[in-house]
Write a protein that holds these residues in place. Structure first.
Motif, PDB file in Angstrom:
ATOM      1  N   VAL A  92      85.703  24.701 -44.900  1.00  0.00           N
ATOM      2  CA  VAL A  92      86.223  25.776 -45.752  1.00  0.00           C
ATOM      3  C   VAL A  92      87.664  26.087 -45.364  1.00  0.00           C
ATOM      4  CG1 VAL A  92      85.999  28.216 -46.329  1.00  0.00           C
ATOM      5  CG2 VAL A  92      83.979  26.757 -46.349  1.00  0.00           C
ATOM      6  N   THR A  93      87.939  26.127 -44.060  1.00  0.00           N
ATOM      7  CA  THR A  93      89.312  26.362 -43.598  1.00  0.00           C
ATOM      8  C   THR A  93      90.226  25.252 -44.087  1.00  0.00           C
ATOM      9  OG1 THR A  93      88.472  27.501 -41.636  1.00  0.00           O
ATOM     10  CG2 THR A  93      90.751  26.699 -41.549  1.00  0.00           C
ATOM     11  N   LEU A  97      93.308  25.868 -46.756  1.00  0.00           N
ATOM     12  CA  LEU A  97      94.691  25.556 -46.385  1.00  0.00           C
ATOM     13  C   LEU A  97      95.302  24.550 -47.353  1.00  0.00           C
ATOM     14  CD1 LEU A  97      94.408  25.295 -42.497  1.00  0.00           C
ATOM     15  CD2 LEU A  97      95.619  27.053 -43.802  1.00  0.00           C
ATOM     16  N   LEU A  98      94.529  23.535 -47.689  1.00  0.00           N
ATOM     17  CA  LEU A  98      95.022  22.510 -48.615  1.00  0.00           C
ATOM     18  C   LEU A  98      95.281  23.103 -49.998  1.00  0.00           C
ATOM     19  CD1 LEU A  98      95.624  19.478 -48.539  1.00  0.00           C
ATOM     20  CD2 LEU A  98      93.314  19.087 -49.344  1.00  0.00           C
ATOM     21  N   ASP A  99      94.362  23.937 -50.466  1.00  0.00           N
ATOM     22  CA  ASP A  99      94.521  24.575 -51.767  1.00  0.00           C
ATOM     23  C   ASP A  99      95.738  25.493 -51.767  1.00  0.00           C
ATOM     24  OD1 ASP A  99      93.568  25.090 -54.456  1.00  0.00           O
ATOM     25  OD2 ASP A  99      93.043  27.086 -53.728  1.00  0.00           O
ATOM     26  N   ASN A 100      95.938  26.221 -50.688  1.00  0.00           N
ATOM     27  CA  ASN A 100      97.096  27.112 -50.591  1.00  0.00           C
ATOM     28  C   ASN A 100      98.401  26.317 -50.666  1.00  0.00           C
ATOM     29  OD1 ASN A 100      98.253  29.859 -49.956  1.00  0.00           O
ATOM     30  ND2 ASN A 100      99.129  28.613 -48.325  1.00  0.00           N
ATOM     31  N   ARG A 101      98.449  25.191 -49.990  1.00  0.00           N
ATOM     32  CA  ARG A 101      99.666  24.376 -50.018  1.00  0.00           C
ATOM     33  C   ARG A 101      99.923  23.822 -51.418  1.00  0.00           C
ATOM     34  NH1 ARG A 101     100.191  19.173 -46.428  1.00  0.00           N
ATOM     35  NH2 ARG A 101      98.989  18.320 -48.130  1.00  0.00           N
ATOM     36  N   ARG A 102      98.871  23.429 -52.121  1.00  0.00           N
ATOM     37  CA  ARG A 102      99.033  22.916 -53.486  1.00  0.00           C
ATOM     38  C   ARG A 102      99.530  24.004 -54.435  1.00  0.00           C
ATOM     39  NH1 ARG A 102      93.416  20.270 -53.481  1.00  0.00           N
ATOM     40  NH2 ARG A 102      93.833  18.372 -52.331  1.00  0.00           N
TER      41      ARG A 102
END
Length: 116
Positions: A92-93, A97-102
């Motif tokens: 989930v972390t 994090l990946l979604d936030n960067r995208r």
């Protein structure tokens, strides 16, 4: 959403599973290809060749893996969990994090918090 009544039982089963918001619960493309709706009476021109294992396993972002490990998660557990699509605190972390960067590629919103 309401599914049209003229859809076959197989389509009525498959469509909601494809539309799940949570990517960890959503049906995968290999699972779609094995679904009875997809396999029954499929015209030959729509047949799909077997996918390579490298294509079917999720692509992992090394930078995000490093960030998750830096936050205290075990690297091997994280990698195994991502490959097997397990939902746990580490994955989930990673996905958050990946979604936030995208969503904010040029923003320093989260990067400043991670560097503290």
């Amino acid at each position: 959403y309401n599914l049209p009544s003229h859809l076959s039982p197989g389509a009525r089963d498959l469509i909601p599973r494809m539309l799940l918001v949570d990517p960890l619960k959503r049906i995968t493309i290999p699972e779609v290809r094995c679904h009875v709706w997809f396999t029954d009476h499929l015209p030959r021109y729509l047949a799909v060749m077997q996918a390579d294992a490298a294509v079917t396993s999720p692509r992992m972002d090394e930078e995000m893996i490093h960030e998750v490990v830096r936050l205290g998660f075990d690297r091997e557990h994280l990698l195994t969990s991502i490959r097997s699509r397990q939902q746990n605190k580490a994955t989930v972390t990673y996905w958050l994090l990946l979604d936030n960067r995208r969503r904010m590629p040029s923003s320093g919103y989260l990067s400043a918090a991670l560097s503290e």
